[in-house]
Design a protein around this motif. Sequence first.
Motif, PDB file in Angstrom:
ATOM      1  N   UNK A 102     106.611 -44.186 -46.049  1.00 41.51           N
ATOM      2  CA  UNK A 102     105.630 -43.604 -45.130  1.00 41.51           C
ATOM      3  C   UNK A 102     104.533 -42.879 -45.914  1.00 41.51           C
ATOM      4  N   UNK A 103     104.944 -42.081 -46.897  1.00 44.21           N
ATOM      5  CA  UNK A 103     103.957 -41.355 -47.709  1.00 44.21           C
ATOM      6  C   UNK A 103     103.048 -42.347 -48.444  1.00 44.21           C
ATOM      7  N   UNK A 104     103.666 -43.408 -48.987  1.00 44.02           N
ATOM      8  CA  UNK A 104     102.886 -44.393 -49.744  1.00 44.02           C
ATOM      9  C   UNK A 104     101.832 -45.063 -48.870  1.00 44.02           C
ATOM     10  N   UNK A 105     102.238 -45.430 -47.642  1.00 40.52           N
ATOM     11  CA  UNK A 105     101.331 -46.202 -46.803  1.00 40.52           C
ATOM     12  C   UNK A 105     100.377 -45.342 -45.988  1.00 40.52           C
ATOM     13  N   UNK A 106     100.810 -44.158 -45.615  1.00 38.60           N
ATOM     14  CA  UNK A 106      99.961 -43.335 -44.752  1.00 38.60           C
ATOM     15  C   UNK A 106      99.135 -42.316 -45.531  1.00 38.60           C
ATOM     16  N   UNK A 107      99.647 -41.851 -46.662  1.00 35.92           N
ATOM     17  CA  UNK A 107      98.856 -40.928 -47.484  1.00 35.92           C
ATOM     18  C   UNK A 107      98.211 -41.659 -48.665  1.00 35.92           C
ATOM     19  N   UNK A 108      99.050 -42.221 -49.530  1.00 31.34           N
ATOM     20  CA  UNK A 108      98.522 -42.755 -50.788  1.00 31.34           C
ATOM     21  C   UNK A 108      97.548 -43.909 -50.570  1.00 31.34           C
ATOM     22  N   UNK A 109      97.860 -44.787 -49.642  1.00 29.40           N
ATOM     23  CA  UNK A 109      96.993 -45.944 -49.437  1.00 29.40           C
ATOM     24  C   UNK A 109      95.605 -45.537 -48.966  1.00 29.40           C
ATOM     25  N   UNK A 110      95.529 -44.407 -48.279  1.00 28.17           N
ATOM     26  CA  UNK A 110      94.232 -43.938 -47.780  1.00 28.17           C
ATOM     27  C   UNK A 110      93.412 -43.224 -48.855  1.00 28.17           C
ATOM     28  N   UNK A 111      94.101 -42.702 -49.874  1.00 24.86           N
ATOM     29  CA  UNK A 111      93.422 -41.829 -50.839  1.00 24.86           C
ATOM     30  C   UNK A 111      93.198 -42.460 -52.217  1.00 24.86           C
ATOM     31  N   UNK A 112      94.010 -43.447 -52.572  1.00 23.55           N
ATOM     32  CA  UNK A 112      93.910 -44.000 -53.922  1.00 23.55           C
ATOM     33  C   UNK A 112      92.852 -45.087 -54.004  1.00 23.55           C
ATOM     34  N   UNK A 113      92.322 -45.247 -55.199  1.00 22.56           N
ATOM     35  CA  UNK A 113      91.295 -46.268 -55.448  1.00 22.56           C
ATOM     36  C   UNK A 113      91.460 -46.764 -56.885  1.00 22.56           C
ATOM     37  N   UNK A 114      90.798 -47.868 -57.245  1.00 23.15           N
ATOM     38  CA  UNK A 114      90.894 -48.353 -58.626  1.00 23.15           C
ATOM     39  C   UNK A 114      90.511 -47.272 -59.632  1.00 23.15           C
ATOM     40  N   UNK A 115      91.327 -47.157 -60.677  1.00 21.53           N
ATOM     41  CA  UNK A 115      91.102 -46.137 -61.704  1.00 21.53           C
ATOM     42  C   UNK A 115      91.973 -44.915 -61.522  1.00 21.53           C
ATOM     43  N   UNK A 116      92.472 -44.699 -60.303  1.00 23.10           N
ATOM     44  CA  UNK A 116      93.388 -43.586 -60.076  1.00 23.10           C
ATOM     45  C   UNK A 116      94.755 -43.907 -60.670  1.00 23.10           C
ATOM     46  N   UNK A 117      95.516 -42.852 -60.961  1.00 20.47           N
ATOM     47  CA  UNK A 117      96.831 -43.030 -61.574  1.00 20.47           C
ATOM     48  C   UNK A 117      97.922 -42.351 -60.760  1.00 20.47           C
ATOM     49  N   UNK A 118      99.069 -43.039 -60.707  1.00 20.94           N
ATOM     50  CA  UNK A 118     100.290 -42.503 -60.093  1.00 20.94           C
ATOM     51  C   UNK A 118     101.285 -42.294 -61.218  1.00 20.94           C
TER      52      UNK A 118
END
Length: 407
Positions: A102-118
């Motif tokens: 849920x966190x990955x799809x509802x938070x991270x997917x909305x905020x991450x972009x190419x060049x960002x790091x996890x």
Amino acid sequence: MTTRPFQVEAIRKDFPSLTHNGSQQPLVYLDSAATSQKPKAVIDAISQYYSGATANVHRGSHSLTTAATNRFEAARKTVANFLGAPTNGIVWTRGATEALNLIAQSYARQHLKPGDEILVSEMEHHANIVPWQIVSQQTGATIVKWPIDPSTCTLDLDTFDSLLNEKTKLVVLGHISNVTGTRNPIEPVIEKAHNMGAVVVIDGAQAVVHEGINVTDIDADFYVFSGHKLFAPAGIGALYGKPTLLDAMPPWHGGGKMVEKVSFDGTQFAQSPAKFEAGTPNVAGAIGLAEAINWYSTVNRAEAENHVGQLQSRLVNGIKDIEDMKIIGLQPGASVVAFNVNGVHHSDIATLLDQQGIAVRSGHHCAHPLMDALGINGCVRVSIALYNTEEDIDRCIAAIQKACDLL
């Protein structure tokens, strides 16, 4: 709740499976890191919900649904108090795995972009790796591995400092390892990550049963756990998210209960946490989880953990001198002991233990990257809970010795 002095025999009487398991010999259950046994209070609470009067929640106008809704929301408050969280920060999930997705799809997917790091630690359970791999493919973000020290099975903060940078948008870390029992330094990690502007996700599945958690004090952004490792039923868990984060996140699943108004012109979603709880929830599971927490609150947790640590020491002292024995990443005082015997396959040992009435786990423990880092394809894991006894450990030691002699 008033705590009672810790007495293992009194604790065991609360667990029907430990005395009525259908076996010819008493069960020695040493696989609690996989799932815990359930106290009678939890079993009775679930049975009462189904046998007394079952009703759905947040629907209908009759008294049964009102009573069920009240119990369901009271259970949410129980979980919130358990975590030191605001009630509106608790989302019901099927467990830690669903919470992380849920966190990955509802938070991270909305905020991450190419060049960002996890930034993800190397000792994570697959449930705390795969969702981030999926979201990295969806967003173009990059996963950066935080490697372990193979000699100690621990994570080094200096290494973390060298990896953390302005590109790091998400730090993902297990609170306690499910393989070695390593307690990771989540407090400094959260502080350092926040100083860099990153959000932190903590997998607490193995931790909530072993130490008190206050997500507000540690300033966690997200914290997840599963009920079935905390004496509650399977299929229920919780996601804590800071309310400000949850409020800004879109729903993940759509359906009933998570809406205020639906028309073909558009849908108005409910406020969080309701907007993340589409469909009929696991009402019995939520009630069971709350009852498990209530039961556990009667236990002197410090004495219980001391008991677990003493049993771990007893086990280690009993097997460390077995020929070709290799104990992996031992963490003194933890609830687990992972080991291999040179020249013997771990599954063969576990099978022979099972034949002697000893339940342990062997395999990769849903931690392939950790196994790769250690240069092994799996191991035997003995995991101890507060209901285990010295007799359990002595029987396990004797069974391991016998298995090694046969193999």
